[in-house]
Design an enzyme around this catalytic site. Structure first.
Site, mmCIF file in Angstrom:
data_model
loop_
_atom_site.group_PDB
_atom_site.id
_atom_site.type_symbol
_atom_site.label_atom_id
_atom_site.label_comp_id
_atom_site.label_asym_id
_atom_site.label_seq_id
_atom_site.Cartn_x
_atom_site.Cartn_y
_atom_site.Cartn_z
ATOM 1 N N ASP A 1 0.815 -1.217 0.000
ATOM 2 C CA ASP A 1 0.000 0.000 0.000
ATOM 3 C C ASP A 1 0.850 1.268 0.000
ATOM 4 O OD1 ASP A 1 -2.517 1.374 0.111
ATOM 5 O OD2 ASP A 1 -2.256 1.668 2.257
ATOM 6 N N SER B 1 -6.629 5.237 -0.098
ATOM 7 C CA SER B 1 -6.976 3.935 -0.667
ATOM 8 C C SER B 1 -8.457 3.649 -0.460
ATOM 9 C CB SER B 1 -6.146 2.832 0.007
ATOM 10 O OG SER B 1 -4.770 3.095 -0.116
ATOM 11 N N GLN C 1 -5.323 -1.979 -6.833
ATOM 12 C CA GLN C 1 -5.901 -1.062 -5.840
ATOM 13 C C GLN C 1 -6.551 0.116 -6.549
ATOM 14 O OE1 GLN C 1 -3.725 2.035 -3.212
ATOM 15 N NE2 GLN C 1 -3.866 0.230 -1.904
#
Length: 296
Positions: free
Chosen positions: A212, A237, A287
């Site tokens: 991430d 995110s 993502q």
């Protein structure tokens, strides 16, 4: 193993407060909320603690629901959806202040033989020839929104040796380029095999943590934006998916090859592939994130 890595491992070593309920500590990120990779990794640890050690995760799908409060612990409740002969499925809800902040579904599989092929590893330089974060960040401190941003970034990444192959977004502001980014990474020191979290679960959770950190960089590169650190976008995110294909070790060099196929409607999509130094495709990542240009 440095102190920052030990601290990260302590962060992942959740406290079991009931059979399928765990509690994890939080800590501040470079932005005033819990780092998404921390929540995802802790949730995967919680799920993995309810699955036999010889059945590692092969995929996860997650949604970031609310910003996490770094000043409060997070409670992870595991739902044992299914225990099959080959596959195990778990659902995890992370709660803070009585509200869900994160939701994860993960699937685990017993190792077996099958058909085998993969995409080739893209070319990349030797990671030891690239500058470390400690070498790169101070050089560009004047570009950041605040004087302490470089220091906060260094502190946040002290457990991970992360090296950009090309210039990161905050260096090339105003210069749009191909929406691709590569970083090499590994933990800052070797991991112990007698950790509180068994391997390979520990390696997979650490890679989840790192996944991430940079995945939305390629979106910024396409538009010549530098990100939150220079104040020209606001981002977070939204959801995160990973597939674990082959064994890996988080304390050995891994190449994170990333790209963005699209951005629209205040959202952008990042795709990543993680290869071992030997060229094995170990992980695929996708993502979507909020990417907004501040008004005014």
């Amino acid at each position: 193993m440095n102190d920052a890595l030990r601290s990260l491992l302590d962060l992942l070593a959740l406290e079991r407060i009931e059979q399928d309920i765990f509690r994890g500590e939080s800590r501040a990120s470079v932005v005033p909320r819990v780092f998404g990779g921390q929540v995802a990794a802790q949730a995967l640890v919680a799920a993995g603690r309810t699955v036999p050690a010889d059945r590692p995760p092969h995929s996860l799908h997650a949604y970031f629901l609310r910003p996490g409060d770094p000043g409060a612990p997070i409670v992870y409740t595991v739902d044992r959806i299914r225990d099959g002969r080959s596959f195990t499925t778990r659902r995890v809800v992370a709660v803070q202040h009585g509200q869900p902040v994160f939701h994860l579904s993960a699937s685990f599989q017993t190792a077996e033989e099958g058909l085998e092929h993969q995409e080739p590893m893209p070319p990349a330089p030797d990671p030891l020839e690239l500058p470390t974060a400690a070498e790169m960040l101070p050089r560009h401190a004047e570009r950041f929104l605040a004087p302490d941003v470089a220091e906060r970034l260094l502190e946040a990444r002290a457990a991970i040796d992360l090296r950009y192959v090309d210039e990161p977004p905050y260096v090339t502001v105003g210069e749009p380029r191909e929406p691709r980014s590569q970083v090499w990474f590994r933990t800052q020191g070797k991991l112990d095999d007698d950790s509180a979290i068994p391997r390979p679960l520990l390696d997979i959770c650490l890679v989840t943590y790192v996944s991430d950190m940079t995945l939305l960089d390629s979106i910024l590169l396409a538009h010549g934006r530098g990100g939150w650190a220079v104040g020209d976008v606001v981002g977070a995110s939204l959801d995160h998916a990973m597939w674990f294909h082959r064994p890996l070790r988080a304390d050995e060099w891994l190449l994170y090859d990333q790209e963005s196929p699209t951005a629209q409607s205040g959202r952008g999509l990042g795709k990543g592939r993680i290869f071992t130094a030997e060229g094995q495709l170990a992980v695929s990542v996708i993502q979507e994130g909020v990417i907004r240009v501040p008004r005014g």
